[in-house]
Design an enzyme around this catalytic site. Structure first.
Site, short mmCIF file in Angstrom:
data_model
loop_
_atom_site.label_atom_id
_atom_site.label_comp_id
_atom_site.label_asym_id
_atom_site.label_seq_id
_atom_site.Cartn_x
_atom_site.Cartn_y
_atom_site.Cartn_z
N PHE A 239 -12.56 20.69 -28.92
CA PHE A 239 -11.55 21.48 -28.20
C PHE A 239 -10.93 22.55 -29.12
O PHE A 239 -11.10 23.76 -28.90
CB PHE A 239 -10.50 20.50 -27.64
CG PHE A 239 -9.17 21.10 -27.32
CD1 PHE A 239 -9.06 22.29 -26.60
CD2 PHE A 239 -7.99 20.46 -27.73
CE1 PHE A 239 -7.81 22.85 -26.31
CE2 PHE A 239 -6.75 21.00 -27.43
CZ PHE A 239 -6.66 22.20 -26.74
N ILE A 240 -10.23 22.13 -30.15
CA ILE A 240 -9.53 23.11 -30.99
C ILE A 240 -10.54 23.93 -31.79
O ILE A 240 -10.43 25.16 -31.89
CB ILE A 240 -8.51 22.39 -31.92
CG1 ILE A 240 -7.44 21.70 -31.06
CG2 ILE A 240 -7.88 23.37 -32.90
CD1 ILE A 240 -6.47 20.81 -31.82
N THR B 269 -17.72 13.77 -30.22
CA THR B 269 -16.81 14.02 -29.09
C THR B 269 -16.89 15.48 -28.66
O THR B 269 -16.40 15.82 -27.58
CB THR B 269 -15.34 13.68 -29.45
OG1 THR B 269 -14.95 14.49 -30.58
CG2 THR B 269 -15.17 12.22 -29.80
N GLY B 270 -17.46 16.34 -29.48
CA GLY B 270 -17.63 17.75 -29.13
C GLY B 270 -18.82 17.94 -28.21
O GLY B 270 -19.63 17.03 -28.04
N TYR C 184 -4.84 5.56 -36.80
CA TYR C 184 -5.04 7.02 -36.77
C TYR C 184 -3.97 7.72 -37.60
O TYR C 184 -4.26 8.62 -38.41
CB TYR C 184 -4.99 7.52 -35.32
CG TYR C 184 -5.00 9.03 -35.17
CD1 TYR C 184 -6.17 9.75 -35.40
CD2 TYR C 184 -3.85 9.73 -34.82
CE1 TYR C 184 -6.18 11.15 -35.27
CE2 TYR C 184 -3.86 11.11 -34.69
CZ TYR C 184 -5.02 11.82 -34.91
OH TYR C 184 -5.04 13.19 -34.79
N1 LIG Z 1 -5.60 17.75 -29.68
C1 LIG Z 1 -4.42 17.38 -30.21
O1 LIG Z 1 -3.40 17.34 -29.53
C2 LIG Z 1 -4.33 17.03 -31.67
C3 LIG Z 1 -3.08 16.61 -32.18
C4 LIG Z 1 -2.99 16.30 -33.53
C5 LIG Z 1 -4.08 16.43 -34.36
N2 LIG Z 1 -5.29 16.83 -33.83
C6 LIG Z 1 -6.43 16.94 -34.75
O2 LIG Z 1 -7.06 18.18 -34.50
C7 LIG Z 1 -8.46 18.06 -34.78
C8 LIG Z 1 -9.26 18.57 -33.59
O3 LIG Z 1 -8.93 17.79 -32.46
P1 LIG Z 1 -9.49 18.10 -31.00
O4 LIG Z 1 -8.41 17.79 -30.04
O5 LIG Z 1 -10.14 19.43 -30.97
O6 LIG Z 1 -10.59 16.94 -30.87
P2 LIG Z 1 -12.12 17.01 -30.39
O7 LIG Z 1 -12.56 15.59 -30.29
O8 LIG Z 1 -12.27 17.88 -29.21
O9 LIG Z 1 -12.82 17.72 -31.63
C9 LIG Z 1 -13.22 17.03 -32.80
C10 LIG Z 1 -14.58 17.54 -33.19
O10 LIG Z 1 -15.00 16.89 -34.40
C11 LIG Z 1 -16.36 16.50 -34.25
N3 LIG Z 1 -16.60 15.35 -35.13
C12 LIG Z 1 -16.09 14.10 -34.99
N4 LIG Z 1 -16.58 13.30 -35.96
C13 LIG Z 1 -17.40 14.07 -36.71
C14 LIG Z 1 -18.20 13.80 -37.84
N5 LIG Z 1 -18.28 12.57 -38.38
N6 LIG Z 1 -18.93 14.81 -38.37
C15 LIG Z 1 -18.89 16.06 -37.82
N7 LIG Z 1 -18.17 16.35 -36.74
C16 LIG Z 1 -17.41 15.37 -36.19
C17 LIG Z 1 -16.50 16.12 -32.79
O11 LIG Z 1 -17.83 16.11 -32.33
C18 LIG Z 1 -15.67 17.23 -32.13
O12 LIG Z 1 -16.44 18.38 -31.88
C19 LIG Z 1 -8.70 16.61 -35.14
O13 LIG Z 1 -8.65 16.51 -36.55
C20 LIG Z 1 -7.51 15.90 -34.54
O14 LIG Z 1 -7.21 14.70 -35.20
C21 LIG Z 1 -5.44 17.12 -32.52
#
Ligand SMILES: NC(=O)c1ccc[n+]([C@@H]2O[C@H](COP(=O)([O-])OP(=O)(O)OC[C@H]3O[C@@H](n4cnc5c(N)ncnc54)[C@H](O)[C@@H]3O)[C@@H](O)[C@H]2O)c1
Length: 328
Positions: free
Chosen positions: A18-19, A42-43, A151
């Site tokens: 997402f981000i 999860t992407g 987490y």
């Molecule tokens: N969305 C929120 O509200 C929020 C809040 C606080 C922190 N975060 C942090 O922001 C970041 C992005 O979050 P998001 O909401 O986009 O989540 P998301 O799950 O959409 O994106 C995470 C991405 O990381 C990839 N990934 C996971 N494990 C991996 C690995 N072992 N190797 C390579 N790629 C891997 C996934 O495939 C995915 O594309 C994360 O670090 C999350 O902890 C998000």
């Protein structure tokens, strides 16, 4: 903002998420060489499929738990935006070992690879969960409590490692403590979906959204464009006093869950008037959920000139329009 990035290469880990995909999009729109490292756990491929033919975009399918993959992705890179992690408090409660492997060991691998590749700056996704059980509102960066989930521990450990890499190896780092981010491409599906896309999907399906608790809990919901702005400002700042620290990334206002469910209902009713009749339901509070979350964004405003443009209403309207066009 992008002038410092011309002829530079930025690695976005988790770029298919997402981000991360929103970060890839803004970089590519501004002609910045962009590498995405993702293992698609999860992407989604569809999040980055519009970029695959862009000559400035390179996809490396790999895992941050594998140091070689991290070295490969960091080769020739000037800046890192590290987003790859396993999000979700409940997921970490169900499977703390995998969450730790990805979020802590994977994070350390990325720091080592960035250091070895002489990356200039490492900006990473931290989390508001680091405030843990500290009750004071608004949250200010220097005052944190005890973590309330596996987490939260992983995200706090990230900050500790980043700090050590700054002081020991002179790697410039900035941690961004995101507060409940929402917007286009956030996944509405699965057991660990975030509340906004989940409620939107339920309304579109004419199902009742279910609030955990009585609806009075509140969050500082933050629209993705504000988060993107903050990442680019963190990457490009010339202010040396702004480095090697952490920032809240939020709008700076809180919205209760009942207000959120009602706003979403109102905005979606403009597309489908039957949504207006859907009843909001309630169940017990979820373990580990804190009652309220609200950020002070003074530090980001002062040191990084952060100026969030989207409040919750404007952000939700943008998000709802995107979901209507893409989920319907
Ligand atoms: N969305 C929120 O509200 C929020 C809040 C606080 C922190 N975060 C942090 O922001 C970041 C992005 O979050 P998001 O909401 O986009 O989540 P998301 O799950 O959409 O994106 C995470 C991405 O990381 C990839 N990934 C996971 N494990 C991996 C690995 N072992 N190797 C390579 N790629 C891997 C996934 O495939 C995915 O594309 C994360 O670090 C999350 O902890 C998000």
């Amino acid at each position: 903002m992008f002038k410092n990035l011309q002829n530079k290469t930025v690695l976005v880990t988790g770029g298919a998420g997402f981000i991360g995909s929103n970060l890839c999009e803004i970089l590519l729109t501004n002609n910045v060489n962009t590498i995405c490292l993702d293992n698609f756990s999860t992407g989604k491929k569809e999040n980055i499929s519009p970029f695959l033919n862009n000559p400035n975009f390179l996809l490396i399918e790999g895992d941050i738990r594998n140091l070689q993959d991290c070295h490969k992705a960091c080769k020739g890179v000037d800046y890192v935006l590290h987003e790859a992690a396993l999000g979700s408090v409940p997921r970490s409660i169900n499977d703390p070992i995998t969450t730790n492997d990805v979020n802590v060991s994977g994070f350390l691998n990325m720091l080592v690879a960035a250091r070895d590749a002489k990356v200039q700056r490492f900006v990473y996704a931290a989390s508001s969960s680091t405030y843990g059980d500290h009750e004071a509102l608004p949250k200010v960066e220097d005052v944190i409590g005890k973590p309330l989930s596996p987490y939260a521990i992983t995200k706090y450990v990230n900050e500790l490692y980043a700090d050590i890499f700054s002081s020991t190896y002179n790697l410039e780092t900035i941690g961004l403590r995101y507060f409940n981010v929402f917007g286009k491409r956030q996944d509405p599906n699965g057991a660990y979906a975030a509340v906004i896309p989940k409620f939107v999907q339920q309304y579109i399906n004419h199902e009742s959204p279910v609030i955990n608790g009585d609806g009075s809990y509140s969050r500082d919901f933050t629209y993705i464009d504000n988060v993107v702005q903050m990442n680019i400002k963190a990457l490009t700042t010339d202010n040396k006093n702004a480095l090697n620290t952490v920032y809240n990334v939020a709008y700076g206002e809180r919205t209760t869950l009942i207000e959120l469910a009602t706003l979403l209902k109102n905005y979606l009713s403009e597309f489908d008037k039957d949504i207006n009749t859907i009843e909001i339901k309630y169940r017990d509070n979820r373990v580990g959920d804190i009652p309220h979350s609200l950020a002070s964004i003074d530090k980001a405003k002062k040191l990084l000139n952060y100026n969030p443009e989207f409040d919750i209403s404007n952000g939700l309207k943008e998000a709802v329009t995107w979901y209507w066009d893409n989920l319907k």
